[in-house]
Design a protein around this motif. Structure first.
Motif, PDB file in Angstrom:
ATOM      1  N   ASN A  13       0.826  -1.218   0.000  1.00 32.22           N
ATOM      2  CA  ASN A  13       0.000   0.000   0.000  1.00 32.22           C
ATOM      3  C   ASN A  13       0.855   1.260   0.000  1.00 32.22           C
ATOM      4  OD1 ASN A  13      -2.183  -1.662   0.071  1.00 32.22           O
ATOM      5  ND2 ASN A  13      -2.609  -1.389   2.256  1.00 32.22           N
ATOM      6  N   GLU A  14       1.685   1.373  -1.006  1.00 24.55           N
ATOM      7  CA  GLU A  14       2.638   2.489  -1.050  1.00 24.55           C
ATOM      8  C   GLU A  14       2.369   3.431  -2.214  1.00 24.55           C
ATOM      9  OE1 GLU A  14       4.441   3.107   1.364  1.00 24.55           O
ATOM     10  OE2 GLU A  14       5.384   1.331   2.254  1.00 24.55           O
ATOM     11  N   GLU A  15       1.135   3.564  -2.653  1.00 23.18           N
ATOM     12  CA  GLU A  15       0.840   4.413  -3.823  1.00 23.18           C
ATOM     13  C   GLU A  15       1.284   5.858  -3.627  1.00 23.18           C
ATOM     14  OE1 GLU A  15      -3.411   4.238  -4.387  1.00 23.18           O
ATOM     15  OE2 GLU A  15      -3.809   5.409  -2.581  1.00 23.18           O
ATOM     16  N   LYS A  16       1.335   6.306  -2.371  1.00 29.39           N
ATOM     17  CA  LYS A  16       1.712   7.702  -2.123  1.00 29.39           C
ATOM     18  C   LYS A  16       3.205   7.923  -2.289  1.00 29.39           C
ATOM     19  CE  LYS A  16      -1.868   9.439   0.941  1.00 29.39           C
ATOM     20  NZ  LYS A  16      -2.254   8.495   2.022  1.00 29.39           N
ATOM     21  N   VAL A  17       4.008   6.952  -1.832  1.00 31.14           N
ATOM     22  CA  VAL A  17       5.449   7.200  -1.783  1.00 31.14           C
ATOM     23  C   VAL A  17       6.199   6.641  -2.995  1.00 31.14           C
ATOM     24  CG1 VAL A  17       6.279   5.167  -0.500  1.00 31.14           C
ATOM     25  CG2 VAL A  17       7.301   7.394  -0.069  1.00 31.14           C
ATOM     26  N   ASP A  53      -4.207  -0.980  -2.654  1.00 28.41           N
ATOM     27  CA  ASP A  53      -4.360   0.298  -3.358  1.00 28.41           C
ATOM     28  C   ASP A  53      -3.754   0.184  -4.764  1.00 28.41           C
ATOM     29  OD1 ASP A  53      -1.685   0.278  -2.941  1.00 28.41           O
ATOM     30  OD2 ASP A  53      -1.585   2.125  -1.757  1.00 28.41           O
ATOM     31  N   ASP A  54      -3.294   1.294  -5.332  1.00 30.25           N
ATOM     32  CA  ASP A  54      -2.823   1.288  -6.722  1.00 30.25           C
ATOM     33  C   ASP A  54      -1.363   0.888  -6.895  1.00 30.25           C
ATOM     34  OD1 ASP A  54      -5.093   1.792  -8.077  1.00 30.25           O
ATOM     35  OD2 ASP A  54      -4.924   3.990  -7.951  1.00 30.25           O
ATOM     36  N   THR A  55      -0.737   0.398  -5.827  1.00 30.58           N
ATOM     37  CA  THR A  55       0.694   0.084  -5.888  1.00 30.58           C
ATOM     38  C   THR A  55       1.062  -0.769  -7.111  1.00 30.58           C
ATOM     39  OG1 THR A  55       0.832   0.210  -3.498  1.00 30.58           O
ATOM     40  CG2 THR A  55       2.615  -0.926  -4.599  1.00 30.58           C
ATOM     41  N   TRP A  56       0.287  -1.844  -7.355  1.00 33.72           N
ATOM     42  CA  TRP A  56       0.659  -2.761  -8.445  1.00 33.72           C
ATOM     43  C   TRP A  56       0.558  -2.086  -9.806  1.00 33.72           C
ATOM     44  CZ3 TRP A  56       3.785  -6.275  -9.555  1.00 33.72           C
ATOM     45  CH2 TRP A  56       3.640  -7.086 -10.682  1.00 33.72           C
ATOM     46  N   SER A  57      -0.469  -1.271 -10.018  1.00 30.93           N
ATOM     47  CA  SER A  57      -0.567  -0.615 -11.332  1.00 30.93           C
ATOM     48  C   SER A  57       0.540   0.423 -11.502  1.00 30.93           C
ATOM     49  CB  SER A  57      -1.964  -0.020 -11.570  1.00 30.93           C
ATOM     50  OG  SER A  57      -2.276   0.858 -10.537  1.00 30.93           O
TER      51      SER A  57
END
Ligand code: UDP
Ligand code: MG
Length: 317
Positions: A13-17, A53-57
Protein backbone atom coordinates in the motif's frame (compact mmCIF):
# COMPACT_ATOMS: atom_id res chain seq x y z
CA UNK A 1 33.18 -8.91 -15.92
CA UNK A 2 30.91 -6.26 -14.49
CA UNK A 3 28.58 -7.27 -11.69
CA UNK A 4 24.80 -7.18 -11.95
CA UNK A 5 22.88 -5.56 -9.09
CA UNK A 6 19.25 -6.11 -8.16
CA UNK A 7 17.65 -3.66 -5.74
CA UNK A 8 14.93 -5.51 -3.82
CA UNK A 9 12.06 -3.29 -2.69
CA UNK A 10 9.02 -4.59 -0.78
CA UNK A 11 5.91 -2.44 -1.18
CA UNK A 12 2.64 -2.67 0.67
CA UNK A 13 0.00 0.00 0.00
CA UNK A 14 2.64 2.49 -1.05
CA UNK A 15 0.84 4.41 -3.82
CA UNK A 16 1.71 7.70 -2.12
CA UNK A 17 5.45 7.20 -1.78
CA UNK A 18 6.35 4.96 -4.74
CA UNK A 19 6.09 7.68 -7.40
CA UNK A 20 8.51 9.78 -5.30
CA UNK A 21 11.12 7.15 -4.50
CA UNK A 22 11.12 5.01 -7.69
CA UNK A 23 12.99 7.70 -9.72
CA UNK A 24 15.53 7.98 -6.88
CA UNK A 25 16.33 4.26 -7.15
CA UNK A 26 16.59 4.56 -10.94
CA UNK A 27 18.97 7.49 -10.61
CA UNK A 28 21.14 5.43 -8.29
CA UNK A 29 21.26 2.48 -10.70
CA UNK A 30 22.18 4.81 -13.58
CA UNK A 31 24.86 6.52 -11.54
CA UNK A 32 26.48 3.23 -10.43
CA UNK A 33 26.35 2.06 -14.02
CA UNK A 34 28.00 5.23 -15.33
CA UNK A 35 30.74 4.84 -12.73
CA UNK A 36 31.40 1.41 -14.18
CA UNK A 37 30.60 -0.39 -10.92
CA UNK A 38 27.61 -2.44 -12.12
CA UNK A 39 26.40 -3.85 -15.43
CA UNK A 40 23.58 -2.66 -17.64
CA UNK A 41 21.53 -5.73 -16.70
CA UNK A 42 21.02 -4.32 -13.19
CA UNK A 43 17.41 -3.96 -12.12
CA UNK A 44 15.06 -2.45 -9.55
CA UNK A 45 12.78 -5.28 -8.41
CA UNK A 46 9.57 -4.24 -6.67
CA UNK A 47 7.65 -6.84 -4.70
CA UNK A 48 4.05 -5.89 -4.27
CA UNK A 49 3.04 -7.55 -1.02
CA UNK A 50 -0.64 -7.93 -1.90
CA UNK A 51 -1.43 -4.21 -1.77
CA UNK A 52 -5.04 -3.11 -1.80
CA UNK A 53 -4.36 0.30 -3.36
CA UNK A 54 -2.82 1.29 -6.72
CA UNK A 55 0.69 0.08 -5.89
CA UNK A 56 0.66 -2.76 -8.44
CA UNK A 57 -0.57 -0.61 -11.33
CA UNK A 58 2.10 1.96 -10.49
CA UNK A 59 4.74 -0.78 -10.62
CA UNK A 60 3.34 -1.98 -13.96
CA UNK A 61 3.52 1.44 -15.53
CA UNK A 62 7.03 1.99 -14.14
CA UNK A 63 8.08 -1.28 -15.81
CA UNK A 64 6.77 0.04 -19.15
CA UNK A 65 8.55 3.35 -18.65
CA UNK A 66 12.09 2.05 -18.11
CA UNK A 67 13.69 -1.34 -18.67
CA UNK A 68 15.46 -1.13 -15.30
CA UNK A 69 12.17 -1.38 -13.39
CA UNK A 70 10.64 -4.82 -12.88
CA UNK A 71 8.16 -6.18 -10.38
CA UNK A 72 6.57 -9.28 -8.93
CA UNK A 73 3.41 -9.52 -6.94
CA UNK A 74 2.57 -11.75 -4.01
CA UNK A 75 -0.73 -13.59 -4.11
CA UNK A 76 -1.70 -11.91 -0.86
CA UNK A 77 -0.23 -9.82 1.92
CA UNK A 78 2.36 -11.97 3.68
CA UNK A 79 4.30 -9.32 5.56
CA UNK A 80 7.53 -7.45 5.02
CA UNK A 81 9.93 -10.35 5.75
CA UNK A 82 8.24 -12.73 3.32
CA UNK A 83 8.10 -10.05 0.63
CA UNK A 84 11.86 -9.43 0.94
CA UNK A 85 12.55 -13.17 0.82
CA UNK A 86 10.39 -13.55 -2.31
CA UNK A 87 12.42 -10.79 -3.96
CA UNK A 88 15.77 -12.26 -2.94
CA UNK A 89 14.87 -15.72 -4.21
CA UNK A 90 13.52 -14.27 -7.46
CA UNK A 91 16.74 -12.33 -8.03
CA UNK A 92 19.40 -14.76 -6.84
CA UNK A 93 19.98 -16.53 -10.17
CA UNK A 94 19.77 -13.40 -12.25
CA UNK A 95 22.38 -11.25 -10.57
CA UNK A 96 25.61 -11.14 -8.56
CA UNK A 97 24.50 -8.74 -5.85
CA UNK A 98 21.20 -7.79 -4.20
CA UNK A 99 20.48 -4.81 -2.00
CA UNK A 100 17.20 -4.89 -0.07
CA UNK A 101 15.73 -1.56 1.01
CA UNK A 102 12.32 -0.20 2.06
CA UNK A 103 10.44 1.81 -0.53
CA UNK A 104 9.66 4.82 1.66
CA UNK A 105 12.97 6.71 1.36
CA UNK A 106 13.76 6.37 5.07
CA UNK A 107 17.04 4.61 4.44
CA UNK A 108 19.72 6.67 2.71
CA UNK A 109 19.94 5.43 -0.88
CA UNK A 110 23.45 6.89 -1.21
CA UNK A 111 24.77 4.29 1.25
CA UNK A 112 24.53 1.87 -1.70
CA UNK A 113 27.75 3.32 -3.13
CA UNK A 114 29.68 2.18 -0.07
CA UNK A 115 27.86 -1.15 -0.04
CA UNK A 116 28.79 -1.95 -3.64
CA UNK A 117 32.35 -0.82 -2.99
CA UNK A 118 32.58 -3.11 0.06
CA UNK A 119 31.34 -5.98 -2.12
CA UNK A 120 33.94 -5.22 -4.78
CA UNK A 121 36.53 -5.23 -1.97
CA UNK A 122 35.56 -8.81 -1.13
CA UNK A 123 32.62 -8.72 1.32
CA UNK A 124 29.68 -11.01 0.59
CA UNK A 125 27.26 -9.36 3.06
CA UNK A 126 27.12 -5.64 3.88
CA UNK A 127 24.80 -4.48 6.68
CA UNK A 128 23.30 -1.00 6.53
CA UNK A 129 23.46 0.34 10.07
CA UNK A 130 21.64 3.46 11.33
CA UNK A 131 24.00 6.03 12.72
CA UNK A 132 21.45 7.64 14.99
CA UNK A 133 17.72 7.44 15.47
CA UNK A 134 16.93 11.14 15.78
CA UNK A 135 13.84 10.99 13.58
CA UNK A 136 12.29 8.13 15.54
CA UNK A 137 10.20 8.92 18.60
CA UNK A 138 11.86 8.36 21.97
CA UNK A 139 9.53 5.42 22.51
CA UNK A 140 10.48 3.67 19.25
CA UNK A 141 14.17 4.31 19.84
CA UNK A 142 14.02 3.00 23.39
CA UNK A 143 12.01 -0.13 22.57
CA UNK A 144 14.17 -0.94 19.53
CA UNK A 145 17.45 -0.53 21.39
CA UNK A 146 16.30 -2.55 24.40
CA UNK A 147 15.18 -5.27 22.01
CA UNK A 148 18.63 -5.58 20.41
CA UNK A 149 20.16 -5.85 23.87
CA UNK A 150 17.74 -8.59 24.92
CA UNK A 151 18.42 -10.53 21.71
CA UNK A 152 22.16 -10.32 22.22
CA UNK A 153 21.78 -11.47 25.81
CA UNK A 154 19.78 -14.44 24.57
CA UNK A 155 22.69 -15.44 22.39
CA UNK A 156 21.30 -14.41 19.00
CA UNK A 157 23.82 -12.88 16.63
CA UNK A 158 22.22 -9.66 15.35
CA UNK A 159 23.85 -6.47 14.12
CA UNK A 160 22.94 -3.55 16.40
CA UNK A 161 20.69 -0.94 14.73
CA UNK A 162 20.53 -2.86 11.46
CA UNK A 163 17.09 -3.41 9.93
CA UNK A 164 16.61 -4.86 6.47
CA UNK A 165 18.79 -2.55 4.39
CA UNK A 166 21.62 -4.81 3.30
CA UNK A 167 23.66 -6.11 0.44
CA UNK A 168 23.81 -9.87 -0.05
CA UNK A 169 25.77 -11.58 -2.80
CA UNK A 170 24.08 -14.25 -4.91
CA UNK A 171 26.63 -16.71 -3.56
CA UNK A 172 25.35 -16.19 -0.01
CA UNK A 173 21.75 -16.27 -1.25
CA UNK A 174 22.29 -19.70 -2.78
CA UNK A 175 23.33 -21.00 0.65
CA UNK A 176 20.56 -19.04 2.32
CA UNK A 177 18.04 -20.85 0.10
CA UNK A 178 18.80 -23.95 2.22
CA UNK A 179 17.34 -22.32 5.31
CA UNK A 180 13.88 -23.77 5.02
CA UNK A 181 12.27 -22.26 8.09
CA UNK A 182 8.89 -20.64 7.70
CA UNK A 183 9.19 -18.22 10.64
CA UNK A 184 11.29 -15.53 9.05
CA UNK A 185 13.52 -13.09 10.84
CA UNK A 186 15.96 -12.18 8.10
CA UNK A 187 18.25 -9.89 10.07
CA UNK A 188 18.90 -12.72 12.52
CA UNK A 189 19.20 -15.43 9.86
CA UNK A 190 21.64 -13.79 7.46
CA UNK A 191 24.52 -13.75 10.02
CA UNK A 192 24.01 -17.53 10.45
CA UNK A 193 25.07 -18.10 6.83
CA UNK A 194 28.50 -16.66 7.55
CA UNK A 195 30.96 -15.42 4.88
CA UNK A 196 32.88 -12.16 5.02
CA UNK A 197 30.70 -9.23 6.09
CA UNK A 198 30.97 -5.59 7.05
CA UNK A 199 28.75 -2.63 7.97
CA UNK A 200 28.04 0.67 6.30
CA UNK A 201 26.66 3.55 8.40
CA UNK A 202 23.93 5.96 7.31
CA UNK A 203 21.45 8.45 8.77
CA UNK A 204 17.82 7.41 8.84
CA UNK A 205 15.27 9.94 7.59
CA UNK A 206 11.54 10.45 7.97
CA UNK A 207 9.21 8.60 5.63
CA UNK A 208 8.77 10.69 2.45
CA UNK A 209 5.01 10.03 2.26
CA UNK A 210 2.37 7.57 3.39
CA UNK A 211 2.19 5.90 6.76
CA UNK A 212 4.22 3.31 8.67
CA UNK A 213 2.91 -0.26 8.57
CA UNK A 214 4.68 -1.11 11.78
CA UNK A 215 2.43 -0.05 14.63
CA UNK A 216 3.36 -1.21 18.13
CA UNK A 217 1.40 -4.45 17.70
CA UNK A 218 3.40 -5.51 14.62
CA UNK A 219 6.66 -4.33 16.19
CA UNK A 220 6.03 -6.53 19.23
CA UNK A 221 5.10 -9.44 16.96
CA UNK A 222 8.38 -9.06 15.03
CA UNK A 223 10.33 -8.82 18.29
CA UNK A 224 8.70 -12.00 19.59
CA UNK A 225 9.35 -13.72 16.26
CA UNK A 226 12.99 -12.71 16.53
CA UNK A 227 13.46 -14.14 20.00
CA UNK A 228 11.58 -17.38 19.44
CA UNK A 229 13.17 -18.03 16.03
CA UNK A 230 16.73 -17.54 17.15
CA UNK A 231 16.89 -18.61 20.76
CA UNK A 232 15.64 -21.38 23.02
CA UNK A 233 16.77 -19.47 26.09
CA UNK A 234 13.18 -18.63 27.19
CA UNK A 235 12.61 -22.38 27.61
CA UNK A 236 15.68 -22.70 29.82
CA UNK A 237 14.57 -19.68 31.83
CA UNK A 238 11.42 -21.58 32.84
CA UNK A 239 13.58 -24.23 34.51
CA UNK A 240 15.56 -21.56 36.35
CA UNK A 241 12.34 -19.88 37.47
CA UNK A 242 11.06 -23.20 38.86
CA UNK A 243 14.28 -23.83 40.74
CA UNK A 244 14.01 -20.29 42.16
CA UNK A 245 10.44 -20.87 43.40
CA UNK A 246 11.35 -24.21 45.02
CA UNK A 247 14.37 -22.63 46.67
CA UNK A 248 12.31 -19.74 48.06
CA UNK A 249 9.64 -22.09 49.46
CA UNK A 250 12.33 -24.22 51.14
CA UNK A 251 13.85 -21.08 52.60
CA UNK A 252 10.43 -20.01 53.91
CA UNK A 253 9.92 -23.49 55.42
CA UNK A 254 13.29 -23.23 57.16
CA UNK A 255 12.37 -19.82 58.62
CA UNK A 256 9.01 -21.18 59.79
CA UNK A 257 10.81 -24.04 61.57
CA UNK A 258 13.09 -21.55 63.27
CA UNK A 259 10.06 -19.48 64.39
CA UNK A 260 8.48 -22.64 65.82
CA UNK A 261 11.72 -23.66 67.57
CA UNK A 262 11.96 -20.34 69.35
CA UNK A 263 8.41 -20.56 70.61
CA UNK A 264 6.60 -18.53 67.96
CA UNK A 265 3.31 -19.53 66.33
CA UNK A 266 2.96 -20.76 62.74
CA UNK A 267 -0.52 -22.02 61.97
CA UNK A 268 -1.62 -24.71 59.51
CA UNK A 269 -2.27 -22.08 56.83
CA UNK A 270 1.47 -21.36 56.78
CA UNK A 271 2.34 -24.95 55.99
CA UNK A 272 -0.38 -25.07 53.37
CA UNK A 273 0.99 -21.95 51.68
CA UNK A 274 4.49 -23.42 51.74
CA UNK A 275 3.35 -26.71 50.26
CA UNK A 276 1.50 -24.92 47.47
CA UNK A 277 4.56 -22.78 46.70
CA UNK A 278 6.84 -25.82 46.75
CA UNK A 279 4.74 -27.87 44.38
CA UNK A 280 4.14 -24.89 42.09
CA UNK A 281 7.93 -24.65 41.81
CA UNK A 282 8.28 -28.37 41.10
CA UNK A 283 5.66 -28.08 38.38
CA UNK A 284 7.44 -25.16 36.74
CA UNK A 285 10.70 -27.16 36.74
CA UNK A 286 8.92 -30.06 35.05
CA UNK A 287 7.41 -27.75 32.43
CA UNK A 288 10.86 -26.29 31.82
CA UNK A 289 12.35 -29.75 31.42
CA UNK A 290 9.71 -30.73 28.88
CA UNK A 291 10.33 -27.36 27.24
CA UNK A 292 14.02 -28.20 26.80
CA UNK A 293 13.09 -31.23 24.74
CA UNK A 294 10.50 -29.25 22.78
CA UNK A 295 13.26 -26.71 22.12
CA UNK A 296 15.56 -29.41 20.73
CA UNK A 297 12.79 -30.80 18.54
CA UNK A 298 12.07 -27.26 17.36
CA UNK A 299 15.66 -26.72 16.26
CA UNK A 300 15.66 -30.11 14.51
CA UNK A 301 12.42 -29.44 12.67
CA UNK A 302 14.01 -26.32 11.22
CA UNK A 303 16.53 -28.62 9.47
CA UNK A 304 19.01 -25.81 8.98
CA UNK A 305 22.12 -26.74 7.02
CA UNK A 306 24.74 -28.14 9.41
CA UNK A 307 27.72 -26.76 7.55
CA UNK A 308 28.39 -24.39 4.70
CA UNK A 309 31.65 -24.55 2.78
CA UNK A 310 32.97 -21.15 1.77
CA UNK A 311 36.31 -21.96 0.20
CA UNK A 312 38.22 -24.86 -1.31
CA UNK A 313 41.91 -25.24 -2.08
CA UNK A 314 40.91 -26.39 -5.57
CA UNK A 315 37.63 -25.34 -7.12
CA UNK A 316 35.20 -27.98 -8.41
CA UNK A 317 36.63 -30.82 -6.36
N1 UDP B 1 5.85 -3.77 3.87
C1 UDP B 1 5.49 -4.94 3.18
N2 UDP B 1 4.49 -5.72 3.69
C2 UDP B 1 3.83 -5.41 4.86
C3 UDP B 1 4.23 -4.24 5.56
C4 UDP B 1 5.24 -3.44 5.04
O1 UDP B 1 6.06 -5.25 2.14
O2 UDP B 1 2.92 -6.15 5.25
C5 UDP B 1 6.93 -2.91 3.32
C6 UDP B 1 6.62 -1.44 3.18
O3 UDP B 1 6.00 -1.16 1.95
C7 UDP B 1 7.99 -0.79 3.31
C8 UDP B 1 8.72 -1.72 4.27
O4 UDP B 1 8.00 -2.96 4.25
O5 UDP B 1 8.70 -0.77 2.08
C9 UDP B 1 8.82 -1.17 5.67
O6 UDP B 1 7.55 -0.80 6.16
P1 UDP B 1 7.28 0.58 6.91
O7 UDP B 1 8.04 1.68 6.25
O8 UDP B 1 5.80 0.73 7.00
O9 UDP B 1 7.89 0.27 8.34
P2 UDP B 1 8.74 1.27 9.31
O10 UDP B 1 9.84 1.86 8.47
O11 UDP B 1 7.78 2.29 9.79
O12 UDP B 1 9.27 0.38 10.40
MG1 MG C 1 9.57 2.88 6.83
Amino acid sequence: MMKTLYIIIPCYNEEKVLPLTAPMFLKKINQLQEEGLISDNSRILFIDDGSRDDTWSIIQSLAKEDVHYTGIRQSRNRGHQNAVLAGLMEAKDKCDITISIDCDGQDDINAMDDMVQAYLDGCEVVYGVRKERKTDTFFKRFTAESFYKVLKWMGADVVFNHADYRLISSRVLNEFANFKEVNLYLRGMVPLVGFKSTSVYYARHERLAGESHYPLKKMLALAFEGITSLSTKPLKMITILGIGVVFLSLLAAFITLLVLLFGGAAGGIWWLALLIAFFAGVQIICTGLVGSYVGKAYMEVKARPRYIISERTKENE
